[in-house]
Design an enzyme around this catalytic site. Structure first.
Site, short mmCIF file in Angstrom:
data_model
loop_
_atom_site.label_atom_id
_atom_site.label_comp_id
_atom_site.label_asym_id
_atom_site.label_seq_id
_atom_site.Cartn_x
_atom_site.Cartn_y
_atom_site.Cartn_z
CE1 TYR A 107 -16.95 -49.07 -50.87
CE2 TYR A 107 -15.62 -50.95 -51.54
CZ TYR A 107 -15.91 -49.60 -51.61
OH TYR A 107 -15.17 -48.79 -52.45
CG HIS A 116 -13.53 -44.70 -48.32
ND1 HIS A 116 -14.31 -45.78 -47.97
CD2 HIS A 116 -13.87 -44.42 -49.59
CE1 HIS A 116 -15.07 -46.13 -48.99
NE2 HIS A 116 -14.83 -45.31 -49.99
CD GLN A 154 -10.38 -47.04 -54.97
OE1 GLN A 154 -11.55 -47.15 -54.63
NE2 GLN A 154 -9.45 -47.92 -54.62
#
Length: 320
Positions: A40, A102, A194
């Protein structure tokens, strides 16, 4: 582990110039869960907001739940700790409450050879974006030769050394998660997976699978966003339910996830939206509401990461 707070603030797409203030507003509004990532490219600014509120006395570090993520170019076991320390340095924290892989896909690291000096890696990680997506002549990601089971061993080491409290995964399909859970010598289970989740992509099967294995689910992009003219916030069903409960469409979408026992991390830098998004615990959707929202499922995935489709570990070639 302590429970992950049910609603958190996603720092994805929050520009460095605005995210510090967003974090301050969020803490004042009652947020204690912040979802960050190296990719990010705003962890320094997120950390500034956190430190400001701690110094102010509004919150203590131990009251917060800070998550970050390992990027795909650092899946080699020898790079995992360096990548984690990079995030900690940017955030100016001593530990993370949660560190996630991720994506299950490892990319070619930012140096032609696997072996990289500390100074070279430090340069690459301090110039975010330059080497994040190594592309071939067809503009497809160049894979690394790593396996996420090996990466997981290095993630487990982070828990042992105290750099992180918990570890988990993101964007894993059920086969990948099962493979990880069945890994011989597994020291720590992933505490969460996630995944993208909203009424147009309800993820019913994957959520059921994760929860049956004792792995929580965290929903990113819970408000759906806009894609190909589709805007979930404007869906007539969502609008109607929102009106019936005197709530905003966003609050309905967030409450929908919490009632499924799914952790939810909406993102915003707008103070009014940040405050509104956590005000979802003073009402309850009926079973009829839930069924109507679930019926909106169209298997519409927004985060498809198309430049990685040729990777052996691309997670979206199977149904769930």
């Amino acid at each position: 582990m302590g429970d992950i707070p049910a609603v958190g603030l996603s720092c994805w797409k929050a520009s460095p110039g605005k995210v510090t203030e967003a974090v301050k507003v969020a803490i004042d509004a009652g947020y204690r869960h912040f979802n960050c990532a190296y990719f990010y490219h705003n962890e320094k600014e997120v950390g500034a907001g956190i430190r400001y509120k701690i110094k102010e006395g509004a919150v203590r570090r131990e009251d917060l739940f800070i998550a970050s993520k390992l990027w795909c170019t650092c899946h080699k076991k020898s790079l995992v700790k360096t990548a984690c320390r990079r995030s900690l340095k940017a955030l100016k924290l001593n530990y993370l409450d949660l560190y996630l892989i991720h994506w299950p896909m490892g990319f070619k690291p930012p140096h032609p050879e696997w072996i990289m000096s500390c100074s070279e890696l430090s340069f690459c990680l301090s110039h975010p974006g330059v080497h994040d997506l190594p592309l071939d002549e067809s503009d497809m990601v160049i894979p690394g030769d790593t396996d996420f089971l090996d990466t997981w061993e290095a993630m487990e080491d982070l828990v042992i050394t105290g750099l992180v409290k918990n570890i988990g995964v993101s964007n894993f399909n059920h086969e990948q998660l099962e493979r990880l859970l069945n890994k011989p010598g597994l020291r720590f289970k992933p505490v969460t997976n996630q995944i993208e989740c909203h009424p147009y992509l309800t993820q019913k099967n994957l959520i059921s699978f994760c929860q049956s294995r004792g792995v929580s689910v965290t929903a990113y992009r819970p408000l759906g966003g806009s894609c190909e003219g589709v805007d979930l916030i404007d869906d007539p069903v969502i609008q109607r339910i929102a009106k019936e409960h005197s709530k905003s469409p966003a609050q309905i979408l967030i409450r929908f996830q919490t009632q499924r026992n799914v952790i939810v991390i909406p993102g915003s830098i707008t103070p009014s939206h940040i405050k509104e998004n956590i005000q979802v615990f003073d009402f309850e959707l009926t079973q009829h509401d839930m069924d109507n929202i679930l019926s909106l499922d169209r298997n519409l995935r927004l985060a498809t990461f198309p430049i990685t489709k040729n990777h052996k570990d691309y997670p979206f070639h199977i149904e769930y």
